[in-house]
Design an enzyme around this catalytic site. Structure first.
Site, PDB file in Angstrom:
ATOM      1  N   SER A 147       0.867  -1.177   0.000  1.00 59.17           N
ATOM      2  CA  SER A 147       0.000   0.000   0.000  1.00 59.17           C
ATOM      3  C   SER A 147       0.898   1.219   0.000  1.00 59.17           C
ATOM      4  O   SER A 147       1.782   1.325  -0.852  1.00 59.17           O
ATOM      5  CB  SER A 147      -0.933  -0.043   1.206  1.00 59.17           C
ATOM      6  OG  SER A 147      -1.770   1.068   1.256  1.00 59.17           O
ATOM      7  N   TYR A 161      -5.079   8.145  -6.074  1.00 62.44           N
ATOM      8  CA  TYR A 161      -4.054   7.223  -5.576  1.00 62.44           C
ATOM      9  C   TYR A 161      -4.402   6.700  -4.178  1.00 62.44           C
ATOM     10  O   TYR A 161      -4.399   5.495  -3.935  1.00 62.44           O
ATOM     11  CB  TYR A 161      -2.704   7.936  -5.559  1.00 62.44           C
ATOM     12  CG  TYR A 161      -1.547   7.082  -5.106  1.00 62.44           C
ATOM     13  CD1 TYR A 161      -1.012   6.116  -5.938  1.00 62.44           C
ATOM     14  CD2 TYR A 161      -0.976   7.261  -3.850  1.00 62.44           C
ATOM     15  CE1 TYR A 161       0.070   5.337  -5.527  1.00 62.44           C
ATOM     16  CE2 TYR A 161       0.094   6.493  -3.431  1.00 62.44           C
ATOM     17  CZ  TYR A 161       0.621   5.535  -4.273  1.00 62.44           C
ATOM     18  OH  TYR A 161       1.687   4.772  -3.863  1.00 62.44           O
ATOM     19  N   LYS A 165      -5.107   2.806  -2.818  1.00 59.53           N
ATOM     20  CA  LYS A 165      -4.242   2.185  -1.818  1.00 59.53           C
ATOM     21  C   LYS A 165      -4.997   1.838  -0.533  1.00 59.53           C
ATOM     22  O   LYS A 165      -4.653   0.881   0.151  1.00 59.53           O
ATOM     23  CB  LYS A 165      -3.054   3.102  -1.521  1.00 59.53           C
ATOM     24  CG  LYS A 165      -2.059   3.214  -2.691  1.00 59.53           C
ATOM     25  CD  LYS A 165      -1.420   1.880  -3.005  1.00 59.53           C
ATOM     26  CE  LYS A 165      -0.280   1.984  -3.995  1.00 59.53           C
ATOM     27  NZ  LYS A 165       0.377   0.685  -4.221  1.00 59.53           N
TER      28      LYS A 165
HETATM   29  N1  LIG Z   1       8.339   4.793  -4.458  1.00 57.16           N
HETATM   30  C1  LIG Z   1       7.691   5.222  -3.405  1.00 57.16           C
HETATM   31  O1  LIG Z   1       8.053   6.200  -2.758  1.00 57.16           O
HETATM   32  C2  LIG Z   1       6.474   4.537  -2.956  1.00 57.16           C
HETATM   33  C3  LIG Z   1       5.932   3.465  -3.667  1.00 57.16           C
HETATM   34  N2  LIG Z   1       4.821   2.815  -3.216  1.00 57.16           N
HETATM   35  C4  LIG Z   1       4.261   1.687  -3.978  1.00 57.16           C
HETATM   36  O2  LIG Z   1       5.268   0.702  -4.193  1.00 57.16           O
HETATM   37  C5  LIG Z   1       5.061   0.055  -5.424  1.00 57.16           C
HETATM   38  C6  LIG Z   1       6.327   0.102  -6.254  1.00 57.16           C
HETATM   39  O3  LIG Z   1       6.694   1.450  -6.408  1.00 57.16           O
HETATM   40  P1  LIG Z   1       8.020   1.858  -7.174  1.00 57.16           P
HETATM   41  O4  LIG Z   1       9.078   0.874  -6.873  1.00 57.16           O
HETATM   42  O5  LIG Z   1       8.233   3.281  -6.891  1.00 57.16           O
HETATM   43  O6  LIG Z   1       7.511   1.722  -8.678  1.00 57.16           O
HETATM   44  P2  LIG Z   1       8.263   1.655 -10.089  1.00 57.16           P
HETATM   45  O7  LIG Z   1       7.537   2.600 -10.970  1.00 57.16           O
HETATM   46  O8  LIG Z   1       9.737   1.740  -9.945  1.00 57.16           O
HETATM   47  O9  LIG Z   1       7.914   0.141 -10.538  1.00 57.16           O
HETATM   48  C7  LIG Z   1       6.647  -0.225 -10.888  1.00 57.16           C
HETATM   49  C8  LIG Z   1       6.699  -1.657 -11.346  1.00 57.16           C
HETATM   50  O10 LIG Z   1       5.384  -2.131 -11.608  1.00 57.16           O
HETATM   51  C9  LIG Z   1       5.301  -2.625 -12.949  1.00 57.16           C
HETATM   52  N3  LIG Z   1       3.961  -2.359 -13.414  1.00 57.16           N
HETATM   53  C10 LIG Z   1       3.295  -1.178 -13.464  1.00 57.16           C
HETATM   54  N4  LIG Z   1       2.087  -1.343 -13.972  1.00 57.16           N
HETATM   55  C11 LIG Z   1       1.925  -2.662 -14.220  1.00 57.16           C
HETATM   56  C12 LIG Z   1       0.893  -3.464 -14.751  1.00 57.16           C
HETATM   57  N5  LIG Z   1      -0.258  -2.921 -15.137  1.00 57.16           N
HETATM   58  N6  LIG Z   1       1.090  -4.788 -14.897  1.00 57.16           N
HETATM   59  C13 LIG Z   1       2.262  -5.352 -14.511  1.00 57.16           C
HETATM   60  N7  LIG Z   1       3.274  -4.646 -14.003  1.00 57.16           N
HETATM   61  C14 LIG Z   1       3.125  -3.325 -13.859  1.00 57.16           C
HETATM   62  C15 LIG Z   1       6.382  -1.846 -13.688  1.00 57.16           C
HETATM   63  O11 LIG Z   1       6.843  -2.502 -14.849  1.00 57.16           O
HETATM   64  P3  LIG Z   1       6.167  -2.218 -16.309  1.00 57.16           P
HETATM   65  O12 LIG Z   1       5.899  -0.764 -16.394  1.00 57.16           O
HETATM   66  O13 LIG Z   1       7.148  -2.746 -17.296  1.00 57.16           O
HETATM   67  O14 LIG Z   1       4.895  -3.044 -16.297  1.00 57.16           O
HETATM   68  C16 LIG Z   1       7.480  -1.839 -12.632  1.00 57.16           C
HETATM   69  O15 LIG Z   1       8.144  -3.084 -12.592  1.00 57.16           O
HETATM   70  C17 LIG Z   1       3.851   0.741  -6.061  1.00 57.16           C
HETATM   71  O16 LIG Z   1       2.698  -0.020  -5.784  1.00 57.16           O
HETATM   72  C18 LIG Z   1       3.804   2.082  -5.360  1.00 57.16           C
HETATM   73  O17 LIG Z   1       2.514   2.611  -5.343  1.00 57.16           O
HETATM   74  C19 LIG Z   1       4.218   3.190  -2.067  1.00 57.16           C
HETATM   75  C20 LIG Z   1       4.700   4.232  -1.334  1.00 57.16           C
HETATM   76  C21 LIG Z   1       5.824   4.991  -1.730  1.00 57.16           C
HETATM   77  C1  LIG Z   2       1.462   9.852  14.229  1.00 59.63           C
HETATM   78  C2  LIG Z   2       1.057  10.452  12.917  1.00 59.63           C
HETATM   79  C3  LIG Z   2       2.192  10.581  11.958  1.00 59.63           C
HETATM   80  C4  LIG Z   2       1.712  11.131  10.687  1.00 59.63           C
HETATM   81  C5  LIG Z   2       2.775  11.168   9.650  1.00 59.63           C
HETATM   82  C6  LIG Z   2       2.170  11.609   8.365  1.00 59.63           C
HETATM   83  C7  LIG Z   2       3.160  11.625   7.259  1.00 59.63           C
HETATM   84  C8  LIG Z   2       2.426  11.905   6.010  1.00 59.63           C
HETATM   85  C9  LIG Z   2       3.333  11.994   4.834  1.00 59.63           C
HETATM   86  C10 LIG Z   2       2.698  11.250   3.741  1.00 59.63           C
HETATM   87  C11 LIG Z   2       3.449  11.259   2.473  1.00 59.63           C
HETATM   88  C12 LIG Z   2       2.987  10.044   1.701  1.00 59.63           C
HETATM   89  C13 LIG Z   2       3.347  10.088   0.274  1.00 59.63           C
HETATM   90  C14 LIG Z   2       3.117   8.764  -0.366  1.00 59.63           C
HETATM   91  C15 LIG Z   2       3.537   8.908  -1.772  1.00 59.63           C
HETATM   92  C16 LIG Z   2       3.517   7.671  -2.575  1.00 59.63           C
HETATM   93  O1  LIG Z   2       2.991   6.656  -2.237  1.00 59.63           O
HETATM   94  C17 LIG Z   2       4.182   7.790  -3.879  1.00 59.63           C
HETATM   95  N1  LIG Z   2       4.119   6.537  -4.586  1.00 59.63           N
HETATM   96  C18 LIG Z   2       3.435   8.822  -4.640  1.00 59.63           C
HETATM   97  O2  LIG Z   2       4.280   9.620  -5.383  1.00 59.63           O
END
Ligand SMILES: NC(=O)C1=CN([C@@H]2O[C@H](COP(=O)(O)OP(=O)(O)OC[C@H]3O[C@@H](n4cnc5c(N)ncnc54)[C@H](OP(=O)(O)O)[C@@H]3O)[C@@H](O)[C@H]2O)C=CC1
Ligand SMILES: CCCCCCCCCCCCCCCC(=O)[C@@H](N)CO
Length: 279
Positions: A147, A161, A165
């Protein structure tokens, strides 16, 4: 009991990049066999090469599968079957495929809401649905849902988004308790009449309350899960602050009773299975 990673089959969706790729590397370093699932084949092969540099024995395999996890359930089921034929039943599924788009509610295209719900939510449902039966039969397995912090509180610009999630969180909480057990657990709370629910919702909407609940357990649950939700009055905020510890304590008893339902059902089932065998 802890899952043994050496020799285990770990499927990582979104495993070709970012967090997913790093999870794959971490599991591979601990001796797991890996299936990477993502769309772009070049990125998949690139990731496979990178992961293979961390091998700890010469039997380990990294399998790549190109599929969109959010489009067609049958397609997802088929590729999971293929992976199981090559590397055995899935011991751990990591649902990491996902994407983020932000913008003000009125500026986001409606199609963005559909796309994020597809990729982030349904893209976790389909692979999970494809592995769950075998996992339950084997009584072995883990399903990981990725998530976000934005899946635990609503944030400016993250209407599409955050919602997708939050959905994952709901899915994970419910799946944790499956399945016949669901009926027994549902009986814990009373079913409300639609007229009552409607009345309460309209009343709360008129007053501008963020949350609406019915009955004492509804009230406790809302207070307990208020998290970062806004308050409508000082009284509401104070009530939450004061009751939080008490409600959490009560919640632990509820969780305990849910657990015991699940355990009882499991023992019952084992008993009847044994009886079938002797009969
Ligand atoms: N990076 C962050 O700060 C945060 C990330 N997250 C969550 O973590 C997860 C990974 O994030 P992150 O590492 O940044 O992402 P990336 O964009 O680096 O990677 C995404 C991956 O998912 C694959 N993908 C996307 N769409 C599809 C699809 N429809 N079918 C199959 N594969 C798919 C992509 O490959 P391809 O495009 O080739 O399919 C790629 O391998 C996500 O769910 C994101 O929401 C949560 C909080 C914070
Ligand atoms: C005790 C209470 C503590 C509260 C702390 C709150 C902190 C909030 C910051 C939230 C930032 C989250 C961004 C996620 C972005 C994400 O998932 C990306 N993939 C999107 O770009």
């Amino acid at each position: 009991k802890p899952l043994a990673l050496p020799g285990a089959h770990v499927v990582v969706t979104g495993g070709s990049s970012g967090i997913g790729k790093c999870i794959a590397i971490e599991c591979y370093k601990q001796g797991a066999f890996i299936t990477l699932v993502a769309r772009n084949e070049d990125k998949l092969l690139q990731a496979k090469k990178e992961i293979e540099m961390h091998s700890i024995n010469d039997k380990q395999v990294v399998l790549c599968i190109s599929v969109d996890v959010s489009q067609d359930y049958n397609q997802v089921e088929n590729v999971i079957k293929q992976a199981q034929e090559k590397l055995g039943p899935v011991d751990m599924l990591v649902n990491c495929a996902g994407m983020a788009v932000s913008g003000k509610f009125e500026d986001l295209e409606v199609s963005t809401f559909e796309r994020l719900m597809s990729i982030n939510y349904l893209g976790s449902v389909y692979p999970s649905r494809a592995v769950i039966t075998t996992m339950k039969e084997r009584r072995v397995g883990r399903i990981v849902f990725v998530s976000s912090q934005a899946g635990q509180l609503g944030l400016f610009g993250f209407t599409a988004y955050s919602a997708s999630k939050f959905a994952i969180r709901g899915l994970a909480e419910a799946l944790q308790m499956e399945p016949l057990e669901t009926r027994l657990i549902s009986e814990t709370t009373s079913v409300c009449k639609p007229e009552q629910v409607a009345k309460q919702i309209v009343k709360d909407a008129i007053q501008g309350n963020f949350n609406s609940s019915l009955g004492s357990d509804g009230y406790m649950l809302s207070a307990l899960t208020c998290g970062m939700a806004p308050v409508t009055s000082i009284t509401e905020g104070l009530q939450q602050v004061v009751t939080m510890g008490l409600f959490r304590t009560i919640a632990l008893f509820y969780l305990g009773s849910f657990d015991s339902i699940v355990r009882r059902c499991m023992m019952q089932r084992e008993k009847s299975e044994n009886a079938d065998k002797t009969a």
